[in-house]
Structure formats: C-alpha cells, structure tokens
Design a protein around this motif. Sequence first.
Motif, PDB file in Angstrom:
ATOM      1  N   ILE A 157       0.853  -1.188   0.000  1.00 53.56           N
ATOM      2  CA  ILE A 157       0.000   0.000   0.000  1.00 53.56           C
ATOM      3  C   ILE A 157       0.889   1.238   0.000  1.00 53.56           C
ATOM      4  O   ILE A 157       1.766   1.379   0.853  1.00 53.56           O
ATOM      5  N   PHE A 158       0.669   2.093  -0.973  1.00 55.46           N
ATOM      6  CA  PHE A 158       1.388   3.362  -1.073  1.00 55.46           C
ATOM      7  C   PHE A 158       0.412   4.520  -0.935  1.00 55.46           C
ATOM      8  O   PHE A 158      -0.742   4.430  -1.385  1.00 55.46           O
ATOM      9  N   VAL A 159       0.873   5.588  -0.315  1.00 55.71           N
ATOM     10  CA  VAL A 159       0.098   6.825  -0.287  1.00 55.71           C
ATOM     11  C   VAL A 159       0.718   7.787  -1.289  1.00 55.71           C
ATOM     12  O   VAL A 159       1.945   7.913  -1.359  1.00 55.71           O
ATOM     13  N   GLN A 160      -0.137   8.436  -2.039  1.00 56.79           N
ATOM     14  CA  GLN A 160       0.334   9.393  -3.041  1.00 56.79           C
ATOM     15  C   GLN A 160       0.190  10.813  -2.484  1.00 56.79           C
ATOM     16  O   GLN A 160      -0.929  11.319  -2.352  1.00 56.79           O
ATOM     17  N   ALA A 161       1.302  11.407  -2.115  1.00 58.25           N
ATOM     18  CA  ALA A 161       1.302  12.761  -1.544  1.00 58.25           C
ATOM     19  C   ALA A 161       1.721  13.762  -2.611  1.00 58.25           C
ATOM     20  O   ALA A 161       2.813  14.325  -2.582  1.00 58.25           O
ATOM     21  N   VAL A 162       0.849  13.965  -3.568  1.00 60.55           N
ATOM     22  CA  VAL A 162       1.082  14.917  -4.660  1.00 60.55           C
ATOM     23  C   VAL A 162      -0.147  15.813  -4.773  1.00 60.55           C
ATOM     24  O   VAL A 162      -1.235  15.316  -5.077  1.00 60.55           O
ATOM     25  N   PRO A 163      -0.003  17.125  -4.491  1.00 56.62           N
ATOM     26  CA  PRO A 163       1.217  17.815  -4.072  1.00 56.62           C
ATOM     27  C   PRO A 163       1.629  17.394  -2.651  1.00 56.62           C
ATOM     28  O   PRO A 163       0.823  16.823  -1.910  1.00 56.62           O
ATOM     29  N   PHE A 164       2.866  17.689  -2.284  1.00 56.86           N
ATOM     30  CA  PHE A 164       3.385  17.257  -0.999  1.00 56.86           C
ATOM     31  C   PHE A 164       2.582  17.843   0.145  1.00 56.86           C
ATOM     32  O   PHE A 164       2.269  19.027   0.166  1.00 56.86           O
ATOM     33  N   ASP A 165       2.229  16.974   1.097  1.00 62.91           N
ATOM     34  CA  ASP A 165       1.446  17.380   2.260  1.00 62.91           C
ATOM     35  C   ASP A 165       2.025  16.651   3.465  1.00 62.91           C
ATOM     36  O   ASP A 165       1.857  15.438   3.606  1.00 62.91           O
ATOM     37  N   LYS A 166       2.712  17.374   4.325  1.00 63.74           N
ATOM     38  CA  LYS A 166       3.386  16.751   5.458  1.00 63.74           C
ATOM     39  C   LYS A 166       2.403  16.040   6.377  1.00 63.74           C
ATOM     40  O   LYS A 166       2.696  14.961   6.913  1.00 63.74           O
ATOM     41  N   HIS A 167       1.228  16.608   6.587  1.00 66.50           N
ATOM     42  CA  HIS A 167       0.230  15.981   7.457  1.00 66.50           C
ATOM     43  C   HIS A 167      -0.229  14.637   6.881  1.00 66.50           C
ATOM     44  O   HIS A 167      -0.390  13.658   7.617  1.00 66.50           O
ATOM     45  N   LEU A 168      -0.433  14.589   5.562  1.00 64.87           N
ATOM     46  CA  LEU A 168      -0.841  13.337   4.917  1.00 64.87           C
ATOM     47  C   LEU A 168       0.281  12.305   5.021  1.00 64.87           C
ATOM     48  O   LEU A 168       0.032  11.133   5.318  1.00 64.87           O
ATOM     49  N   VAL A 169       1.512  12.734   4.797  1.00 64.55           N
ATOM     50  CA  VAL A 169       2.642  11.812   4.876  1.00 64.55           C
ATOM     51  C   VAL A 169       2.791  11.268   6.294  1.00 64.55           C
ATOM     52  O   VAL A 169       3.017  10.080   6.504  1.00 64.55           O
ATOM     53  N   THR A 170       2.637  12.142   7.293  1.00 63.37           N
ATOM     54  CA  THR A 170       2.731  11.699   8.687  1.00 63.37           C
ATOM     55  C   THR A 170       1.632  10.689   9.008  1.00 63.37           C
ATOM     56  O   THR A 170       1.882   9.659   9.647  1.00 63.37           O
ATOM     57  N   LEU A 171       0.414  10.977   8.564  1.00 63.46           N
ATOM     58  CA  LEU A 171      -0.698  10.037   8.752  1.00 63.46           C
ATOM     59  C   LEU A 171      -0.381   8.699   8.091  1.00 63.46           C
ATOM     60  O   LEU A 171      -0.638   7.633   8.667  1.00 63.46           O
ATOM     61  N   ALA A 172       0.178   8.747   6.893  1.00 66.33           N
ATOM     62  CA  ALA A 172       0.505   7.527   6.155  1.00 66.33           C
ATOM     63  C   ALA A 172       1.537   6.699   6.902  1.00 66.33           C
ATOM     64  O   ALA A 172       1.392   5.479   7.055  1.00 66.33           O
ATOM     65  N   LEU A 173       2.576   7.360   7.404  1.00 66.55           N
ATOM     66  CA  LEU A 173       3.624   6.640   8.107  1.00 66.55           C
ATOM     67  C   LEU A 173       3.117   6.038   9.414  1.00 66.55           C
ATOM     68  O   LEU A 173       3.467   4.919   9.780  1.00 66.55           O
ATOM     69  N   GLU A 174       2.260   6.785  10.112  1.00 64.64           N
ATOM     70  CA  GLU A 174       1.691   6.272  11.358  1.00 64.64           C
ATOM     71  C   GLU A 174       0.724   5.119  11.108  1.00 64.64           C
ATOM     72  O   GLU A 174       0.527   4.267  11.978  1.00 64.64           O
ATOM     73  N   SER A 175       0.119   5.102   9.920  1.00 65.03           N
ATOM     74  CA  SER A 175      -0.850   4.058   9.592  1.00 65.03           C
ATOM     75  C   SER A 175      -0.186   2.749   9.210  1.00 65.03           C
ATOM     76  O   SER A 175      -0.812   1.689   9.250  1.00 65.03           O
ATOM     77  N   GLY A 176       1.080   2.815   8.796  1.00 67.45           N
ATOM     78  CA  GLY A 176       1.798   1.592   8.457  1.00 67.45           C
ATOM     79  C   GLY A 176       1.830   1.266   6.981  1.00 67.45           C
ATOM     80  O   GLY A 176       1.916   0.090   6.609  1.00 67.45           O
TER      81      GLY A 176
END
Length: 324
Positions: A4-23
């Motif tokens: 599972i990949f999250v697509q952070a385009v455009p870059f969004d630090k909050h989305l990336v942090t959520l993605a990393l915390e989600s696993g």
Amino acid sequence: MKKIFVQAVPFDKHLVTLALESGVDGVIVDPADRDKVATLARTEVLGTDAFTYVTLGGKDDEKTAAEALAAGGRVVLREGWEIIPVENLLAQGQGLGVEVASLERAVLAAGILERGVDFIVVPPSASADLKAIVAELKLSQGVLDLETATVTAVEQAGLGHRVCVDTLSMLRRGQGMLVGNSSAFTVLVHAETESNPYVAARPFRVNAGAVHAYVVMPGDRTNYLEELSAGTQVLIVDATGRTSLATVGRVKVEVRPMLLVTARTADGTLGRVFLQNAETIRVVRADGSPVSVVELKPGDEILVRTDAAGRHFGMRISEDIKEG
C-alpha cells in the motif's frame, strides 16, 4: 501481503505523517520532494516518475498499460478503473497497481481474480479511509470457521515448559490464538484481557500453551509454539472467527504446572491442548466469553477449529497423519 502506497502529490506533510503512522509500505511524491519524506521516517519513497499512470477510457489505454507491464514497468491505473480491464492486465504480468477512492474499492482491487493487484495507491482524496484500508489489507486474514467442542476432561499434567507470547498489539476481549496438540484440532486460547484481584490484565499477552503445541499462523501455516520469536507475525483470532495479524515482541518459555484439556466436537472429533494451570489462562466459551482453565469442567462448551489436512514443516499436505 498487498503493498500500500500513499500518493502525496502535491506534498502534504500531514498526509505523509498520517501515512507513516498508519503503516503504509511507502510514499509516492514528486521527485523533488523525496528528501522531505526521508527525514520523517525510514520508509520506501518513490517518485511519480517510477510509474506509468494510465486512465482507462478504452482499449487503446489498456494496450498502453499492457505494453508498459511487458517492458517491466510499474503501472498505476487511475481511479475509475473497472474490473474486466484490470483482469485482462493482471493476466499479462506483474507490476500492476490501482488508485482507490475508498475502503470498498481497495478491498475490491485486492480480490480481483482471487489474487488482486500487486499494489494499492491511496490518493489524498481517500485519506479519511487510509487507516481502515491498511488495517483491512495488512492485518485482516479473513474469517476462519470455528465450532464448539464439549470438554470431556481437565487433568493435571505435571510440570512442563510453556510459552507466553507477548505481542506489540493490545488485544480485545474475545481474541486469542488457536493452539492445540494437533494441527487438525486447535483451541482458541484467550488473551490476558481480564483482570482479577491478584493480577492486572495484560491484553498484549497470550499465555499460549506447551512448547510442542501447534499454533495456527498467517498464510494457512502452523508453527510449534517454541519456534516463535521476536518479530514473528502471528495470527490473532476472535470468537467470530475474524482474524488479524500481530507482531511478537517477546516470547517467555518457563517451567510451570500444566493441565491437559480434552474436548470433543459434535461429530466425534477429539482434540487436546496443554495449558498452564493458572487462573489467568483462559479459553473461550461458545458465547464468546473467556473462561479460566481452573474453572473449566467436563460438559463445558468451548470454541475450537478443526482441520482435516496434515502438515509438514507447517505447510498443508495431502497425507494421512494422526496426532493425539
């Protein structure tokens, strides 16, 4: 296991942090933003240039995707894809992923042709479903068929080495692990979610049984309890048969007084399990409630799983094997 990949385009630090915390397994960003993710956590970071993106609108688009797969590339089908073109592309090779707009679409994509796409891409618009998508595709292992068995005997069995499995997860009432003397008959051993006046609850723990016992594992496999170690992924099962994954944090093997619990199903199948003789060790009643082994008595009904197949090194085989 599905990536599972999250697509952070455009870059969004909050989305990336959520993605990393989600696993999630990784993050897809514009190539110029790769370093921004690398500072947040150790994860796979891919630029959009690592994929061929295709919007399926007709056979020409399907052909474009097929050619990219044939060339060894990774293809992402934009949201709006339909099942038949995805089936056609899955039949042509590896490297196919799809964007998903919801948990429902992610589950659908993961099950196409009973194999599913090779990876899932969650766009920013589906961020509200991200944790549910990861939990369902990463942790859930489907539903197992459980049945009731009637306890026929609870006997003292002397001292033995028992295995206490501490996981990285907080388990809930009704959850535990399937353990037994035979891979064809396993008992749902409850996690230590219940407290009493003498011992606090330890909901991360399953005091699972004797070292020689089989434990049902992810991927339709079994292991001996003694083989579990830190980092092993184990199968957690609840009273309805729903499953999930948990990672072992620590295994404790200690000599303790043991009980031998024997039970029989309605069709006459007999099974046994050795469990520590202590109030905190519980199995699961037919109604889903935990019952301590020190209170267990002949005539009580408990939840078990039966499986006619034999096992060799934990893998299912077609062979006549009898274990008692």
